[in-house]
Design an enzyme around this catalytic site. Structure first.
Site, PDB file in Angstrom:
ATOM      1  N   TYR A  89     -12.749  -6.867  -5.847  1.00 15.42           N
ATOM      2  CA  TYR A  89     -12.259  -5.783  -6.698  1.00 15.42           C
ATOM      3  C   TYR A  89     -12.320  -6.221  -8.158  1.00 15.42           C
ATOM      4  CZ  TYR A  89      -9.046  -2.304  -8.692  1.00 15.42           C
ATOM      5  OH  TYR A  89      -8.491  -1.314  -9.457  1.00 15.42           O
ATOM      6  N   ASP A 114      -3.350  -2.706 -20.945  1.00 11.28           N
ATOM      7  CA  ASP A 114      -4.061  -1.745 -20.099  1.00 11.28           C
ATOM      8  C   ASP A 114      -3.682  -0.328 -20.493  1.00 11.28           C
ATOM      9  OD1 ASP A 114      -5.534  -0.576 -18.070  1.00 11.28           O
ATOM     10  OD2 ASP A 114      -4.024  -0.954 -16.524  1.00 11.28           O
ATOM     11  N   ASP A 170     -12.642  -0.497 -11.063  1.00  6.94           N
ATOM     12  CA  ASP A 170     -11.712   0.455 -11.669  1.00  6.94           C
ATOM     13  C   ASP A 170     -12.416   1.153 -12.827  1.00  6.94           C
ATOM     14  OD1 ASP A 170      -9.639   1.712 -13.014  1.00  6.94           O
ATOM     15  OD2 ASP A 170      -8.359  -0.067 -13.142  1.00  6.94           O
ATOM     16  N   ASP A 215     -11.081   3.713 -14.464  1.00  3.66           N
ATOM     17  CA  ASP A 215     -10.056   4.419 -15.242  1.00  3.66           C
ATOM     18  C   ASP A 215     -10.182   5.939 -15.057  1.00  3.66           C
ATOM     19  OD1 ASP A 215      -8.916   2.072 -16.076  1.00  3.66           O
ATOM     20  OD2 ASP A 215      -9.769   2.097 -18.080  1.00  3.66           O
ATOM     21  N   HIS A 252     -13.247   3.758  -8.568  1.00  2.00           N
ATOM     22  CA  HIS A 252     -12.174   4.758  -8.475  1.00  2.00           C
ATOM     23  C   HIS A 252     -11.889   5.377  -9.841  1.00  2.00           C
ATOM     24  CE1 HIS A 252      -8.837   2.212 -10.012  1.00  2.00           C
ATOM     25  NE2 HIS A 252      -9.219   1.249  -9.183  1.00  2.00           N
ATOM     26  N   GLU A 271      -9.142   8.044 -11.808  1.00  2.00           N
ATOM     27  CA  GLU A 271      -7.743   8.447 -11.674  1.00  2.00           C
ATOM     28  C   GLU A 271      -7.459   9.755 -12.390  1.00  2.00           C
ATOM     29  OE1 GLU A 271      -5.590   5.598 -14.894  1.00  2.00           O
ATOM     30  OE2 GLU A 271      -6.945   4.658 -13.463  1.00  2.00           O
ATOM     31  N   CYS A 324      -1.209   1.512 -17.490  1.00  2.00           N
ATOM     32  CA  CYS A 324      -1.035   0.845 -16.208  1.00  2.00           C
ATOM     33  C   CYS A 324      -0.269   1.729 -15.232  1.00  2.00           C
ATOM     34  CB  CYS A 324      -0.306  -0.479 -16.410  1.00  2.00           C
ATOM     35  SG  CYS A 324       0.149  -1.306 -14.875  1.00  2.00           S
ATOM     36  N   ARG A 354      -8.106   8.200  -7.367  1.00  2.00           N
ATOM     37  CA  ARG A 354      -6.746   7.652  -7.485  1.00  2.00           C
ATOM     38  C   ARG A 354      -5.831   8.715  -8.068  1.00  2.00           C
ATOM     39  NH1 ARG A 354      -4.974   2.662 -11.518  1.00  2.00           N
ATOM     40  NH2 ARG A 354      -3.204   3.787 -12.409  1.00  2.00           N
ATOM     41  N   GLU A 358      -1.321   5.576  -6.211  1.00  2.00           N
ATOM     42  CA  GLU A 358      -0.698   4.505  -6.967  1.00  2.00           C
ATOM     43  C   GLU A 358       0.825   4.567  -6.894  1.00  2.00           C
ATOM     44  OE1 GLU A 358      -0.835   1.618  -7.887  1.00  2.00           O
ATOM     45  OE2 GLU A 358      -1.934   1.554  -9.784  1.00  2.00           O
ATOM     46  N   ASN A 364      -2.590  -0.379  -2.881  1.00  2.00           N
ATOM     47  CA  ASN A 364      -2.587  -1.344  -3.983  1.00  2.00           C
ATOM     48  C   ASN A 364      -1.389  -2.268  -3.820  1.00  2.00           C
ATOM     49  OD1 ASN A 364      -2.736  -2.752  -6.367  1.00  2.00           O
ATOM     50  ND2 ASN A 364      -2.225  -1.024  -7.691  1.00  2.00           N
TER      51      ASN A 364
END
Length: 304
Positions: A51, A65, A92, A94, A119, A121, A129, A164, A194, A216
């Site tokens: 990952y 983040d 990731d 974002d 992924h 989101e 984050c 996500r 998440e 996660n």
């Protein structure tokens, strides 16, 4: 030289392996790699995938983040990691780095980088984050557009599009479930919810959503750290440990640097260091030497 300067497994085959794993009865374990060398270690130990965390890419640049990294930076780091491992790499992405057209471009660049899946989101852009408070999510219709753009841009049908949702901590689990269903309808292959809190939350999500799910297990966040065997029994298909290796490494680095500062030597730290011979083993120095000893004989060089 097969598998020496780069992974022997093609990007296409890695994507097939990812999809095959998600449809199996075994949970796929994806520890985070903060650099390519860690990815090689993850493969050697026997995990199913690697990952690449957006939070880690940010942290490596000494940034929080909060959506400050660019698509170029993330894709570049992903490519460096993917090229050295035969395992599928999930990255990731974002919020897709902008509007739906940007999410579409993101998919094409990540495919070119050899990534197996990404992924996206449903946070408002710029994001933050997922285990911090103060998040905001976009309307479902906007996230659906983001996902449909990503799916439409995909050239390899085996590239995994993961959706996500951060809605559980904002609108509640029921809303997150409704969103997950809408995202699956939009073409997502995998759902990542998440900041769920307890095994019961994970069970509720599994019972309500009928496509593969990702958990996660990040440390110091809102989720209870659940054993992989329990997640597998609940029915989760994949689990990530996004920042674990960076946290382990930074803790050790800080402790060691403080001791060097205080003691004036690293002599007392040797039993906490990876030995040179182990590093060379992981790097496969001997195979490089065998390939072309006329250029430079690593084995005969003096220790640095």
């Amino acid at each position: 030289m097969t598998g020496l300067l780069a992974a022997a497994t093609s990007a296409a085959d890695k994507r097939i392996a990812f999809r095959t794993g998600l449809s199996s009865d075994r949970i796929q374990r994806f520890p985070g790699a903060f650099n390519p060398l860690v990815a090689k270690l993850i493969q050697e130990i026997g995990f199913e995938g690697v990952y690449v965390s957006g939070a880690v890419v940010s942290a490596e640049l000494a940034l929080p983040d909060i959506g400050l990294t660019t698509l170029t930076e993330v894709a570049g780091r992903g490519q460096q990691i993917a090229r050295v491992t035969d395992l599928p790499v999930l990255i990731d992405a974002d919020t897709g780095f902008g509007e739906p057209m940007s999410a579409a471009r993101t998919v094409t660049l990540l495919e070119d980088a050899g990534i197996a899946g990404a992924h996206f989101e449903d946070q408002v852009n710029p994001k933050r984050c997922g285990h911090l408070d103060g998040k905001a999510v976009v309307p479902v219709t906007e996230m659906v557009r983001r996902l449909r753009a990503a799916v439409a841009a995909r050239r390899d049908p085996n590239f995994v599009i993961c959706a996500r949702t951060d809605a559980a901590g904002i609108e509640g689990i029921d809303s997150a479930i409704d969103r997950a269903k809408a995202y699956a309808e939009a073409g997502a292959d995998l759902i990542f919810t998440e900041a769920l809190h307890t095994p019961a939350d994970f069970e509720k999500f599994r019972a309500a959503v009928d496509i593969p799910l990702l958990a996660n297990m990040t440390e110091f966040g809102k989720s209870e750290l659940i054993c992989v065997q329990v997640l597998e029994k609940i029915g989760y298909n994949a689990v990530i440990y996004p920042v674990s290796t960076l946290r382990l490494a930074m803790f050790a680095a800080e402790a060691g640097l403080r001791e060097i500062f205080d003691q004036g030597t690293q002599a007392g730290l040797l039993d906490r260091m990876q030995h040179r011979s182990r590093l060379y083993e992981l790097l496969q120095y001997e195979r490089y030497n065998e390939f072309d000893s006329d250029i430079f004989t690593f084995a005969s060089g003096k220790d640095q």
